[in-house]
Scaffold this active site. Structure first.
Site, PDB file in Angstrom:
ATOM      1  N   GLN A   1      -3.039   0.311  -3.457  1.00 43.55           N
ATOM      2  CA  GLN A   1      -2.477   0.279  -2.219  1.00 43.55           C
ATOM      3  C   GLN A   1      -2.333   1.468  -1.514  1.00 43.55           C
ATOM      4  O   GLN A   1      -2.314   1.577  -0.226  1.00 43.55           O
ATOM      5  CB  GLN A   1      -1.109  -0.544  -2.295  1.00 43.55           C
ATOM      6  CG  GLN A   1      -0.991  -1.716  -2.599  1.00 43.55           C
ATOM      7  CD  GLN A   1       0.514  -2.251  -2.961  1.00 43.55           C
ATOM      8  OE1 GLN A   1       1.304  -2.696  -2.228  1.00 43.55           O
ATOM      9  NE2 GLN A   1       0.721  -2.294  -4.228  1.00 43.55           N
TER      10      GLN A   1
ATOM     11  N   ASP B   1       6.086   2.888   1.368  1.00 44.54           N
ATOM     12  CA  ASP B   1       7.163   1.737   1.395  1.00 44.54           C
ATOM     13  C   ASP B   1       7.721   1.509   3.047  1.00 44.54           C
ATOM     14  O   ASP B   1       8.392   0.205   3.317  1.00 44.54           O
ATOM     15  CB  ASP B   1       8.083   1.945   0.519  1.00 44.54           C
ATOM     16  CG  ASP B   1       8.063   1.913  -0.698  1.00 44.54           C
ATOM     17  OD1 ASP B   1       6.753   1.409  -0.958  1.00 44.54           O
ATOM     18  OD2 ASP B   1       8.743   1.746  -1.722  1.00 44.54           O
TER      19      ASP B   1
END
EC number: 2.7.1.11
Lengths: 320, 320, 320, 320
Positions: free
Chosen positions: C251, C127
């Site tokens: 991802q 993130d």
């Protein structure tokens, strides 16, 4: 300022299209006309250019190389050619020019600035040898191309207990070779900035051989020697056979990485903003997380971008 | 049959690990012991082997090369070595052996069959030169490696209007070069099976040049000439500069494609089943959608796998 | 200091293996013993650890995920568990610990520091929400995974004139979504830091439709809404059908990029050096081109890493 | 025959551009005019077409999707629309038409044949559900996209000992799911052709869990159930948490593999040759190594392409 132009010059690299796109889109967004010049300074002299719009750059972001193309242009080395180039720009009403390329391309841009055109340079060079920027356009994609190829070679190297000598781009600058060596877990990195001793390398190969590890990857910057030469030196010293791989132009192309797409977008948008702010005769660069602008003269007079000491130290600590 | 063994021999290729895995898993599934032999026939002679279980092959399917490794073994060329190898297998109680490799590996397997071991061969060769199989293991991955690299080169070729000579693996067999040329949209393919005329190639380069298309990709199988030689011939004929790229061992490795993982799985499972059915002295191959088994002697006496006429015709129709 | 340990904690990411490898190799290079702890704090409490050597980390650099594994560990939230963990480390003679993970992992490390173990934290979080570092481990690989998938989607989007809503990781932080949007040339980016107006998005879709451009990519951070929700909102407003793609755990994985391999190597080596210099209770981070060390307390008390203003501006200028 | 046309219809897939290119290049090579029709039958009815030359298809071979685009076209379902389409072709002097698409596209082509146009169909469908061809266009690229994504997921699955449910395209046909399961080393494959028993799957998950292997990949064809449904069923049975991944349209796109570029080139060239030979109302297909042509009626009346028995058996032997 009403109208700007953009060209790519020198060796191509991945991310140039993302840069052109950002110049065009932020130019249009600011109400400017944007002229695309084909084949670098050659197109500027031969009047090979066209008006760009959003469609001109659609579907280009993810492509390698430069769709504006690049070419050599001897005329731009001489006063007469520079005059033609500047006059052609003025004839079109172009007030600002963005030049994407290496050191030589900036020198060409400088001659146009001297003739009254506002110019901003964007550093593009997979060698990462341009000073006053942490990273040049195309370096990150080149690194990823290299590690993909070396990962493939390592499959064979470890299947057969073989040594590979891998020749990497970089005439005066060992950046690509050094970083790729760390990223690939190579056993040796031979770079222009640090003298190598073939005896030490051979000694290490022998040591690994005695430990049952015959597979080695030795990476060499083209500015140091060819892979063929290193292979022969090793054979001459210790009768050890090694395979060679010259990565060549494969390193330049391919779909740009996220980093190069972002870097190109930032460089492109920042250059247009600089032109709008009246800046000229400067190269944009990345400094940490920020864009910085450096005067051409400072760049031309600077020594080559020095190798990051920490990287060299890191390589040592990781036993490369 | 209670116990079988598996080894990889000759040049490594992607898909070998998937094949070993299928041998091990279908062997275990049928209640067999499976012995893994390291470094091909060398490990068989040096008693470098171990009992395999499901864990031995976990996480290998997606890796290039061969984790059992491969090595040259001169002893296996002579009667004495072959005796040692067969005796070692018998000493371990191994009744069946799966050999993954090329033509030479099958010949080694034949000598073990003559000494009472049941053997099945699996064709692995990125050249695709082994007869009696439509595809050998590793070919599909090699092709995809080649087209990835050539796609990269084309970015540079079209950015600079340059010609590239790309040297592809294939000593006697032009399969890789021909198919890659079609898949990459190359301008020329030089293969061992079809004589080339440098004059025609130069004429075509000139024609393209006159039409404003200077970028060309010429692919040449290593068995025809080196990229360097072709580049010099072109320069000698028409003073035209071209760049060269030798793909080398990069072609062999990398994560295997879906096709090679599936092919290896089918070959591996099929070989174990054949051994359980009492078959021996045969090579498994792909014929259309089915596995077929061909006796070693038939393979050794066959001419090299001929080029698919349709491919040559296709290349002509596509103007290669 | 004679002996150190290393563990990975929290969500896995690409580059963790490169980091572990650098800790091990630079530890060994400095004459230290290095203990590998399996499954994060869980292994520390369950005494699931082993002595590492060069072979432990060979062939790991290019692998995604973490071969030391990671797991949840409730005990580490409580004093009793923290005592056990610290005592286990002391029992082994471990004086220094490197913890690779996110915010929560650092908090665990802090409790061990309070019990006399020297600890250094390494930020890993795709993130990119950890403050005091420009980039966390795994972000660059995640970005490249995203752009690869979105490039694929764009083929379909432009073949069919369709709109896609792509859901990207990022609960509180829009970094991945924003940068990927720029790198992919998306039409919209919906991020937690900037409120969105579904009416504006619909208006823009309509405008594009009228211009004959029906294909759009709208990227949305999971912290804003699900792709499904956005798709339904759009349908509700303007009867416009869109397709959704949730990128999910895809991802996280895959072979790390050059950037993440280098970053992990630097973080790992730097952490060992810091321990040797007597540092403790700090997290290493990247600041421009340099490593910096920040005290845990400063990190825990800081607001989340703010979004780079320049990126938001860039997105606007590129009309995202 | 003087003039032919080409269109793509139905869902896009990788390899369509290679096919169009081959139609154009072999058409031109045979002295034909080639008309490109945009957006499938929609463009045929709306007269959205253009004359193609070599430049029209340059640099398309390596691109996913279809640059001629595809769209739904209700009119083509009715007699009136079919009349318009046929008349438009005749009005342009088009005597032969190549249609690239799935089953529905062939049915459209049939109505044009009934109106006097010679037509050849090319099977394109990533599901591989079209009978009378071993492989449809786009299947091989889709498989490679899937294994790339699942390889990424496996990094996380093995780092965290997690189970993933992966939803794969395939409404009635389990080909993609079954082959991808073998190629990825999945633990289970749920396909429309074979009923599944959630109890067995749960039992196996439990068994693996007891053996210390919590990481599993379960692949499910969309025609069986959604990943979400399977995840909930598992949770309901054994309280076991699993993650889901819906691969979606990501499977369709991306640069085509070598196989799909070659297959498309063969299909395209073969179709033009068939038209020149006076063939019509047939679909080209791959049978082993050869092209075969099958009459539309035979295709429409055939049951769906049955699953390869050997693959199902192989999956069992590999313990999927």
């Amino acid at each position: 300022m009403k109208r700007i132009a953009v060209l790519t010059s020198g060796g191509d690299c991945s991310g140039m299209n993302a840069t052109i796109r950002a110049v065009v889109r932020s130019g249009l967004c600011a109400g400017l006309d944007v002229v695309g010049i084909k084949k670098g300074y050659r197109g500027l002299i031969d009047r090979d250019y066209f008006m760009m719009n959003t469609k001109s750059v659609s579907n280009t972001l993810q492509r390698g190389g430069t769709f504006l193309q690049s070419a050599r242009c001897k005329e731009m080395m001489e006063t007469a050619g520079q005059d033609v180039a500047a006059n052609n720009l003025k004839g079109m009403g172009v007030e600002g020019l963005v030049v994407i390329g290496g050191d030589g391309s900036m020198r060409g841009a400088k001659t146009l600035m001297d003739r009254g055109i506002k110019v901003i340079g964007i550093p593009a060079s997979i060698d990462n040898d341009i000073p006053f920027t942490d990273m040049s356009l195309g370096v990150d994609t080149a690194l990823n191309n290299i590690i993909y190829a070396v990962d493939c070679l390592k499959d064979t190297a470890s299947s057969h207990d073989r040594a590979f000598i891998v020749e990497v781009m970089g005439r005066n600058c060992g950046y690509l070779t050094l970083v790729a060596s760390i990223a690939c877990g190579a056993e040796h990195a031979l770079i222009p900035e640090v003298p190598y001793n073939i005896g030490d390398i051979c000694e290490n190969l022998r040591k690994r051989y005695r430990e049952g590890r015959d597979n080695s990857i030795i990476m060499v910057a083209e500015g140091v020697a060819s892979a063929q030469e290193i292979s022969e030196q090793i054979k001459h010293h210790i009768r050890f056979e090694s395979r060679i791989m010259v990565l060549g132009h494969y390193q330049r192309g391919g779909s740009p990485t996220s980093f190069d797409r972002l870097l190109g977008s930032r460089f492109g948008q920042g250059s247009v903003e600089a032109l709008l702010n009246g800046e000229s005769g400067k190269m944009v660069g990345l400094s940490g997380n920020h864009l910085q602008f450096t005067e051409f003269d400072k760049i031309f007079n600077a020594p080559m971008r020095p190798l990051n000491e920490n990287m060299v130290k890191l390589a040592h600590k990781l036993d490369i």
